[in-house]
Design a protein around this motif. Structure first.
Motif, PDB file in Angstrom:
ATOM      1  N   HIS A  23      -6.562   6.638   1.466  1.00 11.15           N
ATOM      2  CA  HIS A  23      -6.781   6.492   2.917  1.00 11.15           C
ATOM      3  C   HIS A  23      -5.737   7.221   3.739  1.00 11.15           C
ATOM      4  CE1 HIS A  23      -8.690   4.801   6.458  1.00 11.15           C
ATOM      5  NE2 HIS A  23      -7.471   4.730   6.965  1.00 11.15           N
ATOM      6  N   GLU A 117     -14.380   5.449   8.305  1.00 17.33           N
ATOM      7  CA  GLU A 117     -13.819   4.127   8.587  1.00 17.33           C
ATOM      8  C   GLU A 117     -14.494   3.588   9.848  1.00 17.33           C
ATOM      9  OE1 GLU A 117      -9.570   4.006   9.476  1.00 17.33           O
ATOM     10  OE2 GLU A 117      -9.507   2.023   8.558  1.00 17.33           O
ATOM     11  N   HIS A 144     -13.981  -0.946  11.440  1.00 15.21           N
ATOM     12  CA  HIS A 144     -12.539  -1.063  11.622  1.00 15.21           C
ATOM     13  C   HIS A 144     -12.342  -2.505  12.101  1.00 15.21           C
ATOM     14  CE1 HIS A 144      -8.517  -0.122  13.462  1.00 15.21           C
ATOM     15  NE2 HIS A 144      -8.421   0.471  12.291  1.00 15.21           N
ATOM     16  N   HIS A 188     -10.986  -3.746   5.892  1.00 19.39           N
ATOM     17  CA  HIS A 188     -11.169  -4.198   7.278  1.00 19.39           C
ATOM     18  C   HIS A 188     -12.281  -5.225   7.481  1.00 19.39           C
ATOM     19  CE1 HIS A 188      -8.321  -1.751   9.571  1.00 19.39           C
ATOM     20  NE2 HIS A 188      -8.656  -0.714   8.823  1.00 19.39           N
ATOM     21  N   ARG A 220      -7.375  -9.455   8.129  1.00 22.05           N
ATOM     22  CA  ARG A 220      -7.593  -8.025   7.899  1.00 22.05           C
ATOM     23  C   ARG A 220      -7.225  -7.668   6.444  1.00 22.05           C
ATOM     24  NH1 ARG A 220      -6.789  -3.922   5.744  1.00 22.05           N
ATOM     25  NH2 ARG A 220      -6.495  -1.837   6.577  1.00 22.05           N
ATOM     26  N   ASP A 277      -2.292   4.846   3.825  1.00 22.03           N
ATOM     27  CA  ASP A 277      -2.548   4.676   5.262  1.00 22.03           C
ATOM     28  C   ASP A 277      -1.361   5.174   6.093  1.00 22.03           C
ATOM     29  OD1 ASP A 277      -3.936   3.988   7.543  1.00 22.03           O
ATOM     30  OD2 ASP A 277      -3.670   1.833   7.337  1.00 22.03           O
TER      31      ASP A 277
END
Ligand SMILES: [Zn+2]
Length: 346
Positions: A23, A117, A144, A188, A220, A277
């Protein structure tokens, strides 16, 4: 000194086939810089090379300010920039299958796997999923944090996410992904949607960038029970470097590895991978007002001092070695598990 050298040699060997990060918010940055050329080459390649990155999941993501009117247009433009940028630098190859990834690695290229995403670019039109598939999208996370036509995201708090599961459209998207050969990504999604996706899929599913709630208890992230569900399905969970702890002082490389070890303890080493991320490069470009908005809506990200971008990947591998993990286990975390998923699903 001799011992020091042998660790660096082990890192070289472990990285020789390339590390995989599933990601990275690259396309939105290329889009914002669309009037320039060679952004990938000048701003990203040096760090990717320093970290021996071999494949990256690059995520189409549409910021609130573009929605709803221009979501589709911006998504297409993000993909257009990816292709243009990859063409300008032969070190990159956009890959649509396991075989293409293998070939790209043989040519020492960095494989880019396009992911999505949040399905906002589809609106409510399932036909567009096929179009994005043809353009190369090979993994899709439905949401998301915000609600959309497919379902709801998990919130950045221990309870309180919407109780609703997937919408009918969300279910259709998931089924169509499995039919087409698009990896379903549960990052997510709220807890109810998570269960819905597992109920209507049969193949392995992934969570590209998330962390165990054990160390950061927000919806999350994912609970031990959810981690076990992914493990039972033969899926892989990518550990996230910006949601390691709610506390800045605990946002460390060691805590990042604690997340890895916790997942491995629950479902085995075959269920854990990397979904860094890395986000600081975008965060730094924002005005203070946007940074405050992020803090108010979600959380203040705590970047790990020695794991803030791809060039720091060797720090992770070094620490994994120092904590006593075998080379066989480290290779699975850094590369092998994601390659297994690609081989099975793409
Ligand atoms: Zn995300």
């Amino acid at each position: 000194m001799a011992k020091e050298k042998s660790i660096e040699e082990r890192i070289d060997q472990l990285h020789a086939d390339g590390v995989i990060d599933l990601h990275f918010d690259l396309p939105m940055d290329l889009y914002e810089k669309r009037k320039r050329n060679n952004v990938l080459k000048t701003e990203f390649l040096p760090e990717l090379e320093a970290g021996n990155i071999g494949a990256v999941g690059v995520a189409i993501y549409i910021e609130d300010r573009y929605l709803p009117e221009t979501g589709l247009r911006v998504a297409l433009d993000q993909i257009a920039r990816l292709y243009a940028e990859a063409e300008q630098c032969p070190r990159f190859a956009i890959c649509k299958s396991y075989q293409e990834i293998v070939h790209a690695r043989k040519d020492r290229k960095i494989a880019l796997l396009i992911t999505m995403e949040g399905i906002e670019p589809l609106g409510t039109d399932l036909n567009l999923l096929r179009v994005f598939y043809e353009l190369g999208v090979r993994a899709i996370g439905l949401t998301h944090a915000r609600r959309n036509a497919a379902g709801d995201g998990g919130i950045f708090a221990p309870t309180g996410s919407p109780r609703d599961g997937l919408t009918g459209f969300g279910r259709d998207v998931v089924r169509q992904c499995q039919t087409l050969g698009v990896i379903v990504d549960l990052a997510h999604i709220n807890p109810a949607g998570f269960e819905d996706i597992l109920a209507i899929t049969t193949k392995p599913v992934i969570v590209s960038h998330t962390n165990p709630r054990r160390y950061y208890d927000i919806e999350r992230n994912i609970s031990d029970e959810q981690i076990k569900m992914i493990g039972e399905r033969g899926g892989v969970i990518g550990v996230n470097s910006v949601l390691v702890s709610p506390r800045e002082e605990e946002s460390t490389l060691d805590r990042y590895i604690d997340h890895i070890e916790h997942i491995a303890d629950l479902i085995g080493i075959g269920g854990v991978g990397i979904g860094f991320d890395f986000f600081e490069f975008i965060y730094r470009q924002w005005p203070e007002s946007a940074q405050k908005e992020l803090a108010a809506k979600f959380t203040t990200p705590h970047f790990i001092p020695d794991l803030r971008n791809h060039s720091h990947t060797r720090n992770l591998t070094r620490r994994l070695i120092e904590r006593g993990l075998s080379d066989e286990k480290i290779e699975k975390i850094l590369r092998g598990n994601w390659m297994r998923i690609f081989e099975e699903l793409l």
